[in-house]
Design a protein around this motif. Structure first.
Motif, PDB file in Angstrom:
ATOM      1  N   ASP A 156      26.009 -15.492  39.859  1.00  0.00           N
ATOM      2  CA  ASP A 156      26.114 -16.106  41.296  1.00  0.00           C
ATOM      3  C   ASP A 156      25.577 -16.446  42.143  1.00  0.00           C
ATOM      4  N   LEU A 157      24.699 -16.073  42.491  1.00  0.00           N
ATOM      5  CA  LEU A 157      24.687 -15.932  43.661  1.00  0.00           C
ATOM      6  C   LEU A 157      22.900 -16.096  43.041  1.00  0.00           C
ATOM      7  N   GLY A 158      22.637 -16.642  41.872  1.00  0.00           N
ATOM      8  CA  GLY A 158      21.308 -16.956  41.404  1.00  0.00           C
ATOM      9  C   GLY A 158      20.168 -16.162  41.406  1.00  0.00           C
ATOM     10  N   ALA A 159      20.276 -14.727  41.848  1.00  0.00           N
ATOM     11  CA  ALA A 159      19.247 -13.655  41.578  1.00  0.00           C
ATOM     12  C   ALA A 159      18.478 -13.491  40.772  1.00  0.00           C
ATOM     13  N   ALA A 160      17.736 -12.197  39.943  1.00  0.00           N
ATOM     14  CA  ALA A 160      17.164 -12.912  39.116  1.00  0.00           C
ATOM     15  C   ALA A 160      17.507 -11.337  38.359  1.00  0.00           C
ATOM     16  N   HIS A 161      18.163 -10.213  39.548  1.00  0.00           N
ATOM     17  CA  HIS A 161      17.835  -8.549  39.225  1.00  0.00           C
ATOM     18  C   HIS A 161      18.592  -8.096  39.688  1.00  0.00           C
ATOM     19  N   LEU A 162      19.286  -7.058  38.889  1.00  0.00           N
ATOM     20  CA  LEU A 162      20.621  -6.471  39.628  1.00  0.00           C
ATOM     21  C   LEU A 162      19.576  -4.943  39.935  1.00  0.00           C
ATOM     22  N   ARG A 163      20.156  -4.132  40.568  1.00  0.00           N
ATOM     23  CA  ARG A 163      19.206  -2.199  40.712  1.00  0.00           C
ATOM     24  C   ARG A 163      20.849  -1.669  41.100  1.00  0.00           C
ATOM     25  N   VAL A 164      20.125  -0.855  39.713  1.00  0.00           N
ATOM     26  CA  VAL A 164      21.994   0.256  40.084  1.00  0.00           C
ATOM     27  C   VAL A 164      20.481   1.424  39.945  1.00  0.00           C
ATOM     28  N   PHE A 165      21.113   2.576  39.806  1.00  0.00           N
ATOM     29  CA  PHE A 165      20.848   3.742  40.173  1.00  0.00           C
ATOM     30  C   PHE A 165      20.875   4.668  38.977  1.00  0.00           C
ATOM     31  N   PRO A 166      20.256   6.467  37.990  1.00  0.00           N
ATOM     32  CA  PRO A 166      20.625   6.800  38.022  1.00  0.00           C
ATOM     33  C   PRO A 166      21.760   7.348  37.903  1.00  0.00           C
ATOM     34  N   GLY A 167      21.225   8.537  39.232  1.00  0.00           N
ATOM     35  CA  GLY A 167      23.295   8.638  39.409  1.00  0.00           C
ATOM     36  C   GLY A 167      23.632  10.317  38.195  1.00  0.00           C
ATOM     37  N   GLY A 168      22.827  10.591  37.877  1.00  0.00           N
ATOM     38  CA  GLY A 168      22.983  11.734  37.099  1.00  0.00           C
ATOM     39  C   GLY A 168      23.432  13.466  37.850  1.00  0.00           C
ATOM     40  N   ALA A 169      23.885  14.694  36.891  1.00  0.00           N
ATOM     41  CA  ALA A 169      24.192  15.062  37.411  1.00  0.00           C
ATOM     42  C   ALA A 169      23.129  16.530  37.272  1.00  0.00           C
ATOM     43  N   ASP A 181      22.008   9.916  27.014  1.00  0.00           N
ATOM     44  CA  ASP A 181      22.636   8.958  27.116  1.00  0.00           C
ATOM     45  C   ASP A 181      23.937   8.719  27.544  1.00  0.00           C
ATOM     46  N   THR A 182      24.139   8.817  28.511  1.00  0.00           N
ATOM     47  CA  THR A 182      25.079   8.191  29.303  1.00  0.00           C
ATOM     48  C   THR A 182      24.471   6.564  29.807  1.00  0.00           C
ATOM     49  N   ALA A 183      23.551   6.497  30.376  1.00  0.00           N
ATOM     50  CA  ALA A 183      22.793   5.794  30.466  1.00  0.00           C
ATOM     51  C   ALA A 183      22.438   4.804  30.055  1.00  0.00           C
ATOM     52  N   VAL A 184      21.585   5.256  28.790  1.00  0.00           N
ATOM     53  CA  VAL A 184      21.529   4.259  27.202  1.00  0.00           C
ATOM     54  C   VAL A 184      22.903   3.741  26.766  1.00  0.00           C
ATOM     55  N   ARG A 185      23.834   4.389  26.668  1.00  0.00           N
ATOM     56  CA  ARG A 185      24.841   3.981  26.309  1.00  0.00           C
ATOM     57  C   ARG A 185      24.834   2.543  27.163  1.00  0.00           C
ATOM     58  N   ARG A 186      25.005   2.744  28.841  1.00  0.00           N
ATOM     59  CA  ARG A 186      25.980   1.961  29.834  1.00  0.00           C
ATOM     60  C   ARG A 186      25.118   0.627  29.757  1.00  0.00           C
ATOM     61  N   LEU A 187      23.603   1.249  29.863  1.00  0.00           N
ATOM     62  CA  LEU A 187      22.723  -0.128  29.915  1.00  0.00           C
ATOM     63  C   LEU A 187      22.772  -1.006  28.475  1.00  0.00           C
ATOM     64  N   THR A 188      22.664  -0.164  27.495  1.00  0.00           N
ATOM     65  CA  THR A 188      23.078  -1.562  26.460  1.00  0.00           C
ATOM     66  C   THR A 188      24.193  -2.157  26.131  1.00  0.00           C
ATOM     67  N   ASP A 189      25.245  -1.383  26.579  1.00  0.00           N
ATOM     68  CA  ASP A 189      26.607  -1.877  26.855  1.00  0.00           C
ATOM     69  C   ASP A 189      26.807  -3.777  26.978  1.00  0.00           C
ATOM     70  N   ALA A 190      25.891  -3.116  28.594  1.00  0.00           N
ATOM     71  CA  ALA A 190      25.812  -3.904  29.667  1.00  0.00           C
ATOM     72  C   ALA A 190      24.893  -5.504  29.149  1.00  0.00           C
ATOM     73  N   SER A 191      23.887  -4.808  28.674  1.00  0.00           N
ATOM     74  CA  SER A 191      22.346  -5.616  28.442  1.00  0.00           C
ATOM     75  C   SER A 191      22.474  -6.631  27.871  1.00  0.00           C
ATOM     76  N   HIS A 192      23.798  -7.223  26.904  1.00  0.00           N
ATOM     77  CA  HIS A 192      24.185  -8.118  26.569  1.00  0.00           C
ATOM     78  C   HIS A 192      24.293  -9.208  27.537  1.00  0.00           C
ATOM     79  N   LEU A 193      25.275  -8.996  28.101  1.00  0.00           N
ATOM     80  CA  LEU A 193      25.669  -9.914  29.004  1.00  0.00           C
ATOM     81  C   LEU A 193      24.863 -10.347  29.988  1.00  0.00           C
TER      82      LEU A 193
END
Length: 259
Positions: free
Chosen positions: A90-103, A110-122
């Motif tokens: 909506d703001l017309g930006a090209a990118h969204l920054r996210v952190f890893p934040g693992g423990a 595995d968690t990062a791959v799953r979440r990024l894959t799930d969101a990548s299509h949108l």
């Protein structure tokens, strides 16, 4: 080379003033911090989103990215990536920054791959890229690329954000970091610090980070964003007075100068 400015260095300053400061200092874009205490957050209504986009467009400043705080390698993180993607679109930006934040567990990747894959299509359908920053549990280029390589066929919707301080603190040389990140790179964040023990932000070129060596590796049409972490270091010098000198320094060390 195109130069952007992170609003992390301008806490509390109205966005219209941010746009004017960036334009007057010769920057081409901004990275907008996404947080409830900031001017940009998912609770904004449609009218406010349009107004923010129009403010920067009128100033000739591109919204390069939204800097979110989702931690995609943390299974307990409840950030809604779809909501953040919608705000970015909506703001017309090209990118969204996210952190890893693992423990630091074996399942972080595995968690990062799953979440990024799930969101990548949108993300792909929204014409944006989710960028995983070299940070915290995955601070090296090798660690971030290890995740992104596994996203594989969905890579059009995801990529990497190279924070040069974190890869340096992680013990990688600029050449090693770039080799891992180049196939995924969205853009690069720069800053300067006195030492590994003192990460208080300094004017660019006044510290120990190998900025010229890092930026010499980048394509001449890429984006470089100055992240001056004034929000976390209130004793640091105010950023507005450093902007013109910082832009001149970046121009002097980037391939192709200003884009």
């Amino acid at each position: 080379m195109k130069l952007a400015l992170s609003t992390l260095g301008l806490p509390g300053i109205p966005l219209a003033q941010v746009a004017r400061l960036a334009a007057r200092a010769g920057f081409h874009g901004v990275e907008l911090r996404v947080h409830p205490e900031a001017h940009v957050h998912p609770g904004l209504d449609a009218g406010r989103r349009k107004a923010i986009a129009a403010t920067f467009e009128a100033s000739g400043i591109e919204i390069l990215a939204l800097a979110g705080y989702a931690r995609v390698a943390d299974p307990d993180d409840d950030s809604d990536l779809h909501q953040l993607i919608g705000l970015t679109r909506d703001l017309g930006a090209a990118h969204l920054r996210v952190f890893p934040g693992g423990a630091g567990s074996r399942g972080d990747d595995d968690t990062a791959v799953r979440r990024l894959t799930d969101a990548s299509h949108l993300a792909r359908d929204s014409n944006i890229r989710i960028l995983l920053e070299t940070h915290d549990s995955h601070r090296t280029g090798e660690a971030v690329a290890r995740v992104l390589d596994r996203v594989g066929a969905d890579a059009d919707g995801v990529g990497a954000l190279w924070d040069v301080m974190h890869t340096w603190l992680g013990g990688e040389s600029p050449g090693e970091s770039y080799r891992h990140l180049a196939p995924h790179l969205g853009y690069t964040q720069v800053k300067d610090i006195a030492s590994a023990e003192d990460t208080t932000p300094l004017p660019l070129g006044a510290g120990v980070l190998p900025l010229a060596e890092c930026l010499a590796l980048l394509p001449p049409d890429g984006w470089v964003c100055w992240e001056y972490e004034k929000r976390w270091y209130p004793e640091a010098a105010p950023l507005p007075g450093l902007l013109r000198a910082g832009r001149r320094y970046l121009t002097s060390i980037t391939p192709g100068g200003e884009g």
